[in-house]
Design an enzyme around this catalytic site. Structure first.
Site, short mmCIF file in Angstrom:
data_model
loop_
_atom_site.label_atom_id
_atom_site.label_comp_id
_atom_site.label_asym_id
_atom_site.label_seq_id
_atom_site.Cartn_x
_atom_site.Cartn_y
_atom_site.Cartn_z
N HIS A 1 0.84 -1.20 0.00
CA HIS A 1 0.00 0.00 0.00
C HIS A 1 0.88 1.25 0.00
O HIS A 1 2.04 1.20 0.42
CB HIS A 1 -0.85 0.08 1.28
N TYR A 2 0.33 2.39 -0.42
CA TYR A 2 0.93 3.67 -0.04
C TYR A 2 0.02 4.32 0.97
O TYR A 2 -1.19 4.10 0.99
CB TYR A 2 1.22 4.58 -1.23
N THR A 3 0.59 5.15 1.84
CA THR A 3 -0.20 5.74 2.92
C THR A 3 -1.03 6.93 2.47
O THR A 3 -2.06 7.23 3.07
CB THR A 3 0.71 6.18 4.07
N GLU B 1 2.59 -0.93 4.61
CA GLU B 1 2.26 0.44 4.23
C GLU B 1 3.55 1.19 3.94
O GLU B 1 4.49 1.16 4.73
CB GLU B 1 1.49 1.14 5.35
N HIS C 1 -2.72 -3.22 -3.29
CA HIS C 1 -4.09 -3.05 -2.82
C HIS C 1 -5.05 -2.93 -4.00
O HIS C 1 -6.20 -3.39 -3.96
CB HIS C 1 -4.18 -1.81 -1.93
#
Length: 285
Positions: free
Chosen positions: A62-64, A126, A173
């Site tokens: 994921h990226y935050t 993340e 994701h």
């Protein structure tokens, strides 16, 4: 054995204390019993079943979409969580937020192949990255610093080795929830991970051989839907180029052809899908 003590009424009385080995033994057993109740039942680990494997089948990236302080606050103080948080500092740090034996809340409603609700079968990572910014000229995506990617590769190799995770099960994701998620986005360097054997990647020769065929005759939407489902995406087989189908094609393109991620079924996307989903022909014995 006894002692004389004066009571509050002024009368002196003699008290006898009788030493009893049996009473001492009972007290010791009671303490041991209570201690056992506090730590759980005694488990005999003499035997171990052959038919077992790690609960971890997938790694989800994921990226935050927020900065580092906000990422730490959200991932530690709110319901959403992840097993690891990779910072975007000059010398990136990997924070372990949830033990791998426990479930973190990072995937949400998700599907891949025959699995659903992947929180229970995955490790979530993340990565601190702004995601994207909407501008008058279009959406601007943010790259991932090389130091951050290098640190991620080391982390992934360690996880893969310990849990025996195949390359096709390291996902974004956007792969497991393409109708609502875009992370880690088209700037994420999937090919670098593939070069380290961490991600399934289409053979370039197979793509080049298939491309002219699909340039001449593009498959219909039903073909794309069937191949995407074979690869692992959750997608209704409607035969229609609806929004859901475009979202899934776009998710596939973000990973394997990020130059154009419009969700349009084209010859290059078809060739990539063909290379990834056509079984290898075994040589004759």
């Amino acid at each position: 054995m006894g002692s004389r003590l004066r009571g509050s009424d002024g009368v002196t009385r003699t008290y006898l204390y009788i030493y009893s080995p049996m009473k001492t033994l009972l007290a010791t057993l009671l303490i041991a019993l209570l201690s056992g109740c506090a730590t759980g039942p005694a488990i005999d680990r003499t035997y171990s079943a052959k038919g077992q494997s790690s609960r971890v089948k997938f790694v989800i990236l994921h990226y935050t979409a927020i900065n580092l302080p906000q990422s730490i606050e959200v991932l530690t103080q709110q319901t959403v969580s992840s097993h690891y948080l990779l910072t975007d500092e000059t010398f990136p740090i990997v924070y372990g937020l949830v033990d791998e034996t426990r479930q973190s809340n990072h995937a949400g409603v998700s599907h891949w192949k025959n699995y659903t609700l992947l929180n229970g079968s995955s490790i979530g990572i993340e990565i601190v990255n702004p995601g994207f910014t909407e501008t008058p000229s279009g959406r601007i995506w943010y790259p991932f610093p090389q130091a951050q990617v290098d640190r991620l590769i080391v982390l992934l190799k360690d996880i893969v080795k310990r849990h025996n995770i195949p390359p096709e099960n390291i996902l974004g994701h956007s792969d497991i929830a393409p109708q609502r998620k875009q992370d880690p986005g088209p700037m994420f360097p999937w090919f670098q991970l593939a070069r380290h054997g961490l991600v399934a990647w289409p053979d370039a020769a197979k793509v080049a051989a298939a491309r002219p065929v699909y340039d001449l005759l593009l498959p219909d939407v039903a073909w794309f839907q069937a191949r995407l489902a074979t690869f692992g995406y959750a997608l209704p087989q409607t035969g229609l180029l609806d929004e859901a189908t475009r979202n899934v094609i776009g998710a596939f393109q973000m990973k394997y052809r990020p130059a154009t991620i419009d969700g349009t079924p084209d010859a290059e996307t078809a060739a990539l899908l063909d290379a990834l989903t056509t079984p290898a022909v075994k040589p004759a014995a």
